[in-house]
Design a protein around this motif. Structure first.
Motif, PDB file in Angstrom:
ATOM      1  N   LEU A  62     -24.576 -43.666 -36.676  1.00 37.85           N
ATOM      2  CA  LEU A  62     -24.490 -42.365 -37.335  1.00 37.85           C
ATOM      3  C   LEU A  62     -25.656 -41.533 -36.820  1.00 37.85           C
ATOM      4  O   LEU A  62     -26.827 -41.933 -36.951  1.00 37.85           O
ATOM      5  N   ILE A  63     -25.343 -40.404 -36.183  1.00 40.28           N
ATOM      6  CA  ILE A  63     -26.337 -39.599 -35.467  1.00 40.28           C
ATOM      7  C   ILE A  63     -26.477 -38.245 -36.138  1.00 40.28           C
ATOM      8  O   ILE A  63     -25.479 -37.596 -36.478  1.00 40.28           O
ATOM      9  N   ASP A  64     -27.708 -37.795 -36.301  1.00 42.47           N
ATOM     10  CA  ASP A  64     -27.978 -36.494 -36.909  1.00 42.47           C
ATOM     11  C   ASP A  64     -28.997 -35.751 -36.049  1.00 42.47           C
ATOM     12  O   ASP A  64     -30.061 -36.292 -35.721  1.00 42.47           O
ATOM     13  N   LEU A  65     -28.675 -34.520 -35.642  1.00 38.36           N
ATOM     14  CA  LEU A  65     -29.580 -33.741 -34.800  1.00 38.36           C
ATOM     15  C   LEU A  65     -30.812 -33.343 -35.605  1.00 38.36           C
ATOM     16  O   LEU A  65     -30.700 -32.881 -36.748  1.00 38.36           O
ATOM     17  N   ASP A  66     -31.971 -33.487 -35.010  1.00 39.36           N
ATOM     18  CA  ASP A  66     -33.227 -33.191 -35.695  1.00 39.36           C
ATOM     19  C   ASP A  66     -33.477 -31.686 -35.788  1.00 39.36           C
ATOM     20  O   ASP A  66     -33.271 -30.949 -34.805  1.00 39.36           O
ATOM     21  N   PHE A  67     -33.922 -31.246 -36.954  1.00 38.62           N
ATOM     22  CA  PHE A  67     -34.341 -29.858 -37.185  1.00 38.62           C
ATOM     23  C   PHE A  67     -33.262 -28.847 -36.797  1.00 38.62           C
ATOM     24  O   PHE A  67     -33.574 -27.755 -36.313  1.00 38.62           O
ATOM     25  N   PHE A  68     -32.009 -29.205 -37.013  1.00 41.69           N
ATOM     26  CA  PHE A  68     -30.924 -28.308 -36.614  1.00 41.69           C
ATOM     27  C   PHE A  68     -30.923 -27.039 -37.463  1.00 41.69           C
ATOM     28  O   PHE A  68     -30.642 -25.944 -36.967  1.00 41.69           O
ATOM     29  N   LYS A  69     -31.263 -27.160 -38.730  1.00 47.70           N
ATOM     30  CA  LYS A  69     -31.280 -25.985 -39.615  1.00 47.70           C
ATOM     31  C   LYS A  69     -32.300 -24.964 -39.138  1.00 47.70           C
ATOM     32  O   LYS A  69     -32.054 -23.754 -39.175  1.00 47.70           O
TER      33      LYS A  69
END
Length: 367
Positions: free
Chosen positions: A243-250
């Motif tokens: 499960l991958i989540d892009l860092d600091f996307f917000k």
């Protein structure tokens, strides 16, 4: 059963179009046979010349054999079905007019066969080509009748030939117009079918592919996971999920705008896909979160895949963001237990992802 199938494939080929063309050829063979049988009956009754009839039947049989070879080899030779149909039609018209010349009082029966030739052309020729074929038929038929009246007036009275020509002209023109409308309708239906197939393909793609990233969407990934759960792997090979989540996307969206955020998602997608193996499936799970399925993969191998992916993603340039900012992601990696529901594996990967984000981001955590 194997021998009949091989024989059928040898004769008819494996292309459905070729089988259909050979079917039309077989139907024309039957018509040639009927025409030849009628000619033989008239020869026996003394109404037709024997030598001329034998010559015409021989020409017809030779033509049928030649067209059988041409139809069978048409795809290899690059002969278009419409071209082949036109050749067969011209030959059939010549044979029917020849039969009209050598036949006695019952020669009018061969005018009916001319109608059948034009009807057959409906399946292969465009309406304007059928009209030209009709004009050619009437021209040759008219010239032949004029020659017969001038050469053998006692056998071919002008009045009888005039009635024959007028009847044939009315019938041929009517059939040509009707078959032309049928051909137009067939072409419209074919176009509608192609449009429908294209629309269905688009709908199918939209139902399985994320429009922004061109990755599998969540719905399709769920279908893949269900199919994977049902599959029995006799080798007992492990399966891993990341499960991958892009860092600091917000912050990217807030600082550069949503267009830049979309560019980051596309850049991640392109870079990540370049490191995937043939059996791997990457899907957009939601927002800036992605789910990676790694079948037949140990935890050690999975870590290597995700690490290579992280390196490629970090090197991917994004023109919409400045200041040397790189794309990084946090990942939670879990290996599926034996016959464990994928929902449980995803839950463990999610917890590992939370751990990776809470301990500094841009790292892989194992669940």
């Amino acid at each position: 059963m194997a021998l009949p199938n091989r024989l059928r494939r040898l004769l008819l080929g494996s292309d459905p179009r070729l089988a259909r063309m050979l079917g039309y050829w077989a139907a024309t063979c039957l018509l040639y046979f009927i025409g030849a049988a009628l000619l033989i009956l008239q020869v026996r009754a003394g109404a037709a010349d024997h030598d001329s009839a034998v010559l015409l039947i021989g020409i017809g049989a030779t033509g049928v054999a030649v067209f059988a070879v041409l139809v069978r080899a048409s795809i290899v030779m690059g002969i278009a079905p419409s071209t082949l149909a036109a050749w067969q039609a011209l030959f059939a018209i010549a044979c029917n007019i020849g039969a009209y010349v050598v036949t006695g009082p019952l020669r009018g029966v061969y005018l009916i066969f001319l109608l059948v030739v034009l009807v057959f052309c409906t399946f292969s020729l465009r309406p304007r080509h059928t009209m030209l074929l009709c004009a050619y038929t009437l021209g040759i038929l008219g010239a032949t009748m004029v020659w017969l009246v001038a050469t053998y007036p006692a056998t071919y009275p002008a009045y009888v030939e005039g009635v024959h020509f007028a009847s044939a002209a009315c019938a041929l023109i009517s059939v040509t117009l009707l078959t032309g409308e049928m051909s137009k309708l067939r072409l419209r239906l074919k176009q509608q079918k192609e449009d429908l197939l294209a629309a269905m393909a688009t709908i199918r793609k939209l139902a399985t592919v994320d429009e922004l990233t061109s990755l599998a969407n969540r719905r399709h990934m769920n279908e893949v996971l269900v199919a994977q759960e049902r599959r029995i792997d006799p080798a007992g090979q492990p399966t891993c999920l990341a499960l991958i989540d892009l860092d600091f996307f917000k912050s990217v969206n807030d600082r550069y705008g949503h267009a830049a955020g979309d560019a980051v998602l596309r850049a991640f997608s392109a870079a990540a896909r370049s490191e995937l193996r043939a059996q791997d499936v990457l899907a957009r799970w939601g927002g800036e979160e992605f789910l990676l399925l790694l079948p037949a993969t140990t935890m050690t191998q999975a870590i290597l895949v995700v690490e290579r992916m992280a390196e490629r993603v970090a090197a991917a340039p994004v023109a919409e963001i400045s200041g040397g900012m790189r794309i990084t992601f946090s990942a939670g990696l879990a290996q599926r237990h034996d016959r464990e529901p994928f929902a449980d594996t995803i839950n463990r990967a999610d917890k590992a992802l939370y751990n990776a984000k809470s301990t500094g981001r841009n790292r892989i955590s194992l669940g």
